[in-house]
Motif scaffolding. Structure first.
Motif, short mmCIF file in Angstrom:
data_model
loop_
_atom_site.label_atom_id
_atom_site.label_comp_id
_atom_site.label_asym_id
_atom_site.label_seq_id
_atom_site.Cartn_x
_atom_site.Cartn_y
_atom_site.Cartn_z
N HIS A 21 -10.66 -6.75 -2.69
CA HIS A 21 -10.33 -5.32 -2.76
C HIS A 21 -10.03 -4.90 -4.20
CE1 HIS A 21 -8.77 -6.15 1.53
NE2 HIS A 21 -9.89 -5.46 1.67
N LEU A 22 -9.29 -5.75 -4.91
CA LEU A 22 -8.87 -5.38 -6.27
C LEU A 22 -10.08 -5.34 -7.21
CD1 LEU A 22 -5.61 -7.51 -6.36
CD2 LEU A 22 -5.77 -5.03 -6.17
N VAL A 23 -10.97 -6.32 -7.06
CA VAL A 23 -12.18 -6.33 -7.90
C VAL A 23 -13.05 -5.12 -7.58
CG1 VAL A 23 -14.31 -7.60 -8.38
CG2 VAL A 23 -12.17 -8.83 -8.23
N THR A 24 -13.12 -4.77 -6.30
CA THR A 24 -13.89 -3.58 -5.89
C THR A 24 -13.33 -2.31 -6.53
OG1 THR A 24 -14.45 -4.58 -3.77
CG2 THR A 24 -14.58 -2.18 -3.89
N ALA A 25 -12.03 -2.15 -6.46
CA ALA A 25 -11.40 -0.94 -7.01
C ALA A 25 -11.61 -0.85 -8.52
CB ALA A 25 -9.91 -0.94 -6.67
N GLU A 26 -11.46 -1.98 -9.18
CA GLU A 26 -11.64 -1.98 -10.64
C GLU A 26 -13.11 -1.73 -10.99
OE1 GLU A 26 -9.37 -1.77 -12.77
OE2 GLU A 26 -10.27 -2.37 -14.67
N GLY A 27 -14.01 -2.32 -10.19
CA GLY A 27 -15.44 -2.10 -10.43
C GLY A 27 -15.81 -0.64 -10.23
N ALA A 28 -15.26 -0.01 -9.22
CA ALA A 28 -15.55 1.40 -8.95
C ALA A 28 -14.97 2.27 -10.07
CB ALA A 28 -14.95 1.82 -7.61
N ARG A 29 -13.77 1.92 -10.51
CA ARG A 29 -13.14 2.69 -11.60
C ARG A 29 -14.02 2.68 -12.84
NH1 ARG A 29 -9.83 2.39 -15.95
NH2 ARG A 29 -9.72 0.12 -16.11
N PHE A 30 -14.52 1.50 -13.15
CA PHE A 30 -15.36 1.33 -14.33
C PHE A 30 -16.71 2.03 -14.15
CE2 PHE A 30 -18.27 -1.05 -17.06
CZ PHE A 30 -17.59 -0.99 -18.27
N THR A 31 -17.36 1.79 -13.02
CA THR A 31 -18.72 2.30 -12.78
C THR A 31 -18.75 3.83 -12.74
OG1 THR A 31 -19.19 0.33 -11.50
CG2 THR A 31 -20.69 2.17 -11.18
N PHE A 32 -17.74 4.43 -12.10
CA PHE A 32 -17.78 5.90 -11.91
C PHE A 32 -16.86 6.64 -12.88
CE2 PHE A 32 -19.06 3.88 -7.93
CZ PHE A 32 -20.33 4.44 -7.79
N GLY A 33 -16.23 5.89 -13.79
CA GLY A 33 -15.36 6.53 -14.79
C GLY A 33 -14.17 7.21 -14.16
N LEU A 34 -13.53 6.54 -13.20
CA LEU A 34 -12.40 7.15 -12.49
C LEU A 34 -11.13 7.07 -13.35
CD1 LEU A 34 -13.02 5.44 -9.01
CD2 LEU A 34 -13.94 7.63 -9.85
N ASP A 35 -10.34 8.12 -13.32
CA ASP A 35 -9.07 8.12 -14.07
C ASP A 35 -8.03 7.25 -13.37
OD1 ASP A 35 -9.81 10.19 -16.02
OD2 ASP A 35 -9.94 11.45 -14.24
N GLN A 36 -8.10 7.23 -12.05
CA GLN A 36 -7.09 6.51 -11.28
C GLN A 36 -7.68 6.10 -9.93
OE1 GLN A 36 -3.64 8.46 -9.10
NE2 GLN A 36 -2.67 7.98 -11.05
N VAL A 37 -7.21 4.99 -9.38
CA VAL A 37 -7.59 4.63 -8.01
C VAL A 37 -6.32 4.62 -7.17
CG1 VAL A 37 -8.62 2.91 -6.49
CG2 VAL A 37 -9.56 3.24 -8.79
N LEU A 38 -6.36 5.42 -6.12
CA LEU A 38 -5.22 5.55 -5.21
C LEU A 38 -5.51 4.71 -3.97
CD1 LEU A 38 -2.61 7.24 -4.87
CD2 LEU A 38 -4.03 9.02 -3.78
N PHE A 39 -4.76 3.63 -3.80
CA PHE A 39 -4.96 2.79 -2.61
C PHE A 39 -4.32 3.50 -1.42
CE2 PHE A 39 -6.60 -1.43 -3.93
CZ PHE A 39 -6.75 -1.16 -5.28
N MET A 40 -5.07 3.54 -0.33
CA MET A 40 -4.64 4.33 0.84
C MET A 40 -4.64 3.43 2.08
SD MET A 40 -3.90 7.46 1.74
CE MET A 40 -4.38 8.37 0.29
N PRO A 41 -3.56 2.66 2.29
CA PRO A 41 -3.52 1.84 3.51
C PRO A 41 -3.55 2.73 4.75
CG PRO A 41 -1.72 1.28 1.98
CD PRO A 41 -2.35 2.54 1.48
N SER A 42 -4.41 2.39 5.71
CA SER A 42 -4.52 3.20 6.93
C SER A 42 -3.21 3.12 7.72
CB SER A 42 -5.59 2.65 7.87
OG SER A 42 -6.81 2.61 7.22
N GLY A 43 -2.86 4.23 8.30
CA GLY A 43 -1.72 4.21 9.23
C GLY A 43 -2.18 3.62 10.53
#
Ligand code: NAP
Length: 216
Positions: A21-43
């Motif tokens: 999950h962490l590698v995915t979030a960092e990869g997405a941040r880098f690939t799409f130029g995201l300012d922040q990634v907000l992790f959203m655990p499902s209720g």
């Protein structure tokens, strides 16, 4: 809250969160130029009404522990604190309201999780509100998706992205099984998450497990 131009939303059950999950979030941040990634655990995940999922507070706590050292990662309680089923559309509407039209949203999750996205509640509006990023192992092709999903994706291809992540070989299911079998989970999850799992005696028995709220 500072103004963000691109916000990633990492949607998942995170039972438990792991390095995939962490590698995915960092990869997405880098690939799409995201300012922040907000992790959203499902209720309460829509497709798991009858399945057993660990206590939301445990999943939230592990997500916080796993993301603490990355200044670009945050964890949201939005879905955990909202009563009823956790529909992605409700989350995207709430975030759009909160961040305003100047912030572009990117909803990131596993490709398997969006296999049936064409059946999600208000799925067209989901795509109108956010880009969708489907994380897969290398080699995944859209041909693996059911025909209904493929057609739907084809109609929205400019808002739908595939992100190949080698570390996706790690899975929460395997981690739960390893804990149950007494095997090592070292280097599959961040160390504080491993300690938390041991201390709270998570996954020792097959779910359903203790519904105790965590005390830390
Ligand atoms: P899931 O069915 O438990 O997961 C399916 C696959 O995707 C698993 O291999 C899972 O691996 C992987 N995965 C899940 N989240 C991931 C992530 N953020 N990054 C990389 N891989 C991920 O899926 P889920 O966690 O319950 O649901 C995923 C998201 O889709 C959640 O935000 C959920 O609310 C949303 N969703 C919405 C609707 C709806 O609105 N109708 C319906 C279904 C799902 P792991 O088990 O290792 O995580």
């Amino acid at each position: 809250m500072s103004k963000l131009s691109k916000l990633g939303i990492m949607g998942g059950t995170f039972d438990p969160i792991h390095y995939g999950h962490l590698v995915t979030a960092e990869g997405a941040r880098f690939t799409f130029g995201l300012d922040q990634v907000l992790f959203m655990p499902s209720g309460r995940p829509p497709h798991k009404k009858d399945a057993q999922v660990s206590d939301a507070e445990h999943r939230y706590m592990m997500t916080v522990l796993a993301t603490l050292t990355n200044p670009h990662f945050e964890v949201s309680r939005l879905e955990i604190d909202r009563s009823g089923t956790s529909y992605t559309i409700d989350t995207l509407r709430a975030l759009q309201e909160q961040y305003g039209p100047g912030t572009e949203l990117y909803f990131i999750t596993g490709a398997d999780a969006i296999f049936d996205i064409a059946t999600w509640k208000d799925c067209d509006e989901c795509l109108a509100l956010a880009h969708f990023v489907a994380a897969t192992r290398p080699g995944f092709s859209l041909d693996h998706l059911p025909a209904s999903t493929r057609q739907w994706v084809a109609r929205h291809k400019e808002r739908f992205h595939i992100l190949q992540v080698p570390a996706m070989a790690i899975s929460s299911t395997e981690i739960r099984e390893r804990v149950r079998a007494g095997s090592s989970i070292r280097y599959l999850v961040p160390e504080p998450v491993e300690h938390y799992i041991r201390r709270q005696r998570l996954y020792v028995q097959a779910l359903p497990q203790s519904r105790e709220r965590c005390t830390k």
